[in-house]
Design a protein around this motif. Structure first.
Motif, PDB file in Angstrom:
ATOM      1  N   SER A 101       0.814  -1.218   0.000  1.00  0.00           N
ATOM      2  CA  SER A 101       0.000   0.000   0.000  1.00  0.00           C
ATOM      3  C   SER A 101       0.846   1.268   0.000  1.00  0.00           C
ATOM      4  N   ALA A 102       2.086   1.165   0.441  1.00  0.00           N
ATOM      5  CA  ALA A 102       2.967   2.335   0.437  1.00  0.00           C
ATOM      6  C   ALA A 102       3.458   2.661  -0.967  1.00  0.00           C
TER       7      ALA A 102
ATOM      8  N   GLY B  74      -2.859   3.370  -3.339  1.00  0.00           N
ATOM      9  CA  GLY B  74      -4.206   3.105  -2.834  1.00  0.00           C
ATOM     10  C   GLY B  74      -4.977   2.069  -3.618  1.00  0.00           C
ATOM     11  N   SER B  75      -4.381   1.528  -4.669  1.00  0.00           N
ATOM     12  CA  SER B  75      -5.036   0.484  -5.465  1.00  0.00           C
ATOM     13  C   SER B  75      -3.989  -0.534  -5.896  1.00  0.00           C
ATOM     14  N   GLU B  76      -4.190  -1.787  -5.517  1.00  0.00           N
ATOM     15  CA  GLU B  76      -3.209  -2.827  -5.849  1.00  0.00           C
ATOM     16  C   GLU B  76      -3.059  -3.029  -7.338  1.00  0.00           C
ATOM     17  N   GLY B  77      -4.110  -2.771  -8.094  1.00  0.00           N
ATOM     18  CA  GLY B  77      -4.051  -3.008  -9.521  1.00  0.00           C
ATOM     19  C   GLY B  77      -4.619  -4.360  -9.891  1.00  0.00           C
TER      20      GLY B  77
ATOM     21  N   TYR C 176       5.402   1.558 -21.980  1.00  0.00           N
ATOM     22  CA  TYR C 176       5.939   0.884 -20.804  1.00  0.00           C
ATOM     23  C   TYR C 176       5.283   1.403 -19.525  1.00  0.00           C
ATOM     24  N   PHE C 177       4.936   0.472 -18.648  1.00  0.00           N
ATOM     25  CA  PHE C 177       4.497   0.844 -17.317  1.00  0.00           C
ATOM     26  C   PHE C 177       5.667   1.448 -16.536  1.00  0.00           C
ATOM     27  N   THR C 178       5.362   2.416 -15.656  1.00  0.00           N
ATOM     28  CA  THR C 178       6.349   2.915 -14.700  1.00  0.00           C
ATOM     29  C   THR C 178       5.860   2.615 -13.288  1.00  0.00           C
ATOM     30  N   SER C 179       6.643   2.978 -12.306  1.00  0.00           N
ATOM     31  CA  SER C 179       6.291   2.704 -10.916  1.00  0.00           C
ATOM     32  C   SER C 179       5.296   3.704 -10.349  1.00  0.00           C
ATOM     33  N   ALA C 180       5.059   4.804 -11.056  1.00  0.00           N
ATOM     34  CA  ALA C 180       4.269   5.906 -10.501  1.00  0.00           C
ATOM     35  C   ALA C 180       2.780   5.706 -10.724  1.00  0.00           C
TER      36      ALA C 180
END
Length: 495
Positions: free
Chosen positions: A362-363, A367-370, A453-457
């Motif tokens: 969650s950190a 707020g959403s696991e995906g 590409y997906f990012t971490s944000a």
């Protein structure tokens, strides 16, 4: 009398005669400053010397002129002496030949602000920062510069004294002070320093304009765009600077020299290659497992891009799993010319494989696991969007968390902290070079172009989406966490 709000205006001094004269009276007018100024930049009125004024015979009232000037200077009321005289005569006596005139100020208390509210200061550099008034004051004005932010006193110094009080002298509009960002050997990211105007004396401070924010990048760097051609009014292919179209991207940064061609990358890009164990290998080596971006310090996985087979649909995957469940003792993972799933699993980092975005922490997930994907059976480690190594264990899914777990499980290039890149890191891998001669850069990251590409944000308001980067346009956009996109793992860097 009152000074005009701008420019100058004729005002009048009233004179009264006790009775009308039978002939014209010629008065001589003179002015003399008391606290007012009659010359220079801040004069309050136009001086009068031996000005003749005629009071017509029969008149008992006269209005004598005085030109009052707005001097753009905040001050209290100022005074001057206004005198009249006339030739000696038996017909009249001048009982009062002088009047003290007060000119009331109409200029407001000045407002103080920083000339530029946002500035960048590199380590080792010194810059001057200015405070300015919107108009002059007859009095000195002072404020306290309160400091805050992530930068400590070990990171910077300034030319202010310990009180941090600055004073702009009377009849001056600005004052400057210097700030230096200290150069050190510590590898660190950006820091912020804020100066806030407090405790104003004889000056106004506007809350929304009372701060100076200084950004200190530290030693963290990102790649330039690789864009080396310029717009000439019609096309974008000019190699030389265009005076009529100044300040183009190709005029600045690490890629400003079109002749900068190196074996380790072109136009400011620089890379090194490493094997699966983390050993440096020659730049000419065709088999390598990750590269290091020598500008940012970021390690990037190398993805295979030779053709591989995947099931075309989820039903085909389920059919394959059913075959394994029905006869597990005799099941053989397909290794056939028309569906070579063994090769697909061996190339589990493949550049064409797609994943959903999933993060249970969650950190980190906003707020959403995906979207957590289906777990593959150990015996059938394949789905219709990606494949997993036959030697895999743990997370066997086509989502980002599972992919990173495999990267760390196999400790590719010796790293066990593989992660998704930030949007800025992902954009730094893209070369926007448009001269169709960028093969030297793409030899290191040849798999990266033409994908999203997906990012971490994640997005604070739309936490069901994550930020993606399109490597064709360089555009950062939102991608639903449940959509399928490309994934690349990175490690290290200075962020």
């Amino acid at each position: 009398m009152q000074e005009p709000s701008s420019g100058s205006r004729i005002n009048y001094v009233d004179v009264a005669l006790s009775k009308a004269l039978s002939s014209d009276l010629t008065l001589t007018i003179n002015t003399k400053p008391i606290s007012a100024q009659d010359s220079g930049q801040f004069k309050n009125y136009e001086p009068v010397t031996a000005l003749s004024f005629i009071v017509k015979a029969g008149d008992t009232q006269a209005k004598l002129p005085l030109s009052v000037v707005n001097n753009n200077l905040y001050e209290s009321g100022v005074t001057l002496a206004y005198t009249v005289s006339a030739p000696p005569s038996t017909e009249y006596v001048i009982k009062s030949d002088k009047s003290v005139i007060t000119i009331e100020n109409t200029d407001a208390l000045p407002t103080i602000r920083f000339n530029a509210p946002n500035r960048t200061l590199l380590e080792g550099d010194t810059k001057s920062f200015a405070l300015s008034l919107d108009h002059y004051s007859r009095y000195p004005v002072s404020v306290t510069l309160e400091t805050s932010g992530t930068a400590s006193t070990d990171d910077y110094s300034d030319t202010l004294d310990d009180s941090k009080i600055v004073t702009i002298p009377a009849e001056k509009l600005s004052l400057s002070f210097n700030v230096s960002a200290k150069k050190d050997t510590i590898s660190e990211g950006a820091e912020g320093l804020r100066y806030t105007l407090k405790n104003p004396s004889d000056v106004n401070v506007v809350d929304k304009e009372n701060t100076l924010d200084i950004y200190i990048p530290g030693d963290k760097r990102f790649n330039d765009t690789g864009f080396v051609t310029r717009y000439n009014g019609t096309e974008f292919g000019e190699s030389n600077t265009q005076p009529e179209y100044p300040n183009q991207d190709a005029d600045f940064g690490l890629d400003i020299s079109p002749d900068m061609t190196h074996d380790d990358g072109r136009y400011g890009f620089s890379y090194s290659k490493f094997d699966i164990h983390g050993n440096l290998v020659p730049l000419t080596e065709s088999k390598y497992h990750c590269v290091r971006d020598n500008t940012t310090g970021l390690y990037i996985e190398n993805k295979p891009s030779d053709p591989v087979d995947l099931p075309l649909t989820r039903k085909a995957v389920e059919d394959e799993q059913k075959v394994q469940r029905d006869d597990p003792d005799n099941y053989v993972y397909p290794n056939e010319p028309d569906r070579n799933y063994v090769i697909s699993s061996e190339n589990w980092q493949h550049s064409t494989y797609l994943y959903t975005w999933y993060e249970k922490d969650s950190a980190l997930n906003g707020g959403s696991e995906g979207a957590k994907n289906m777990t593959m059976p150990e015996e059938v480690p394949i789905d219709y969007t990606c494949a997993i190594s036959q030697d895999s264990s743990g997370d066997r899914r086509c989502d980002t968390a599972a992919y990173l777990s495999q990267m760390n499980r196999f400790s590719i290039c010796g790293f066990t902290d593989w992660r998704l890149p930030t949007p800025t890191e992902m954009k730094s891998l893209v070369s926007f070079n448009v001269d169709n001669n960028d093969n030297n850069n793409r030899a290191f990251l040849k798999f990266i172009h033409g994908k999203t590409y997906f990012t971490s944000a994640t997005n604070a308001e739309r936490n069901g989406s994550a930020w993606c980067v399109n490597t064709v346009s360089g555009q950062t956009k939102l991608c639903n966490k449940g959509s399928y996109n490309s994934v690349i793992a990175v490690s290290g860097g200075k962020e």
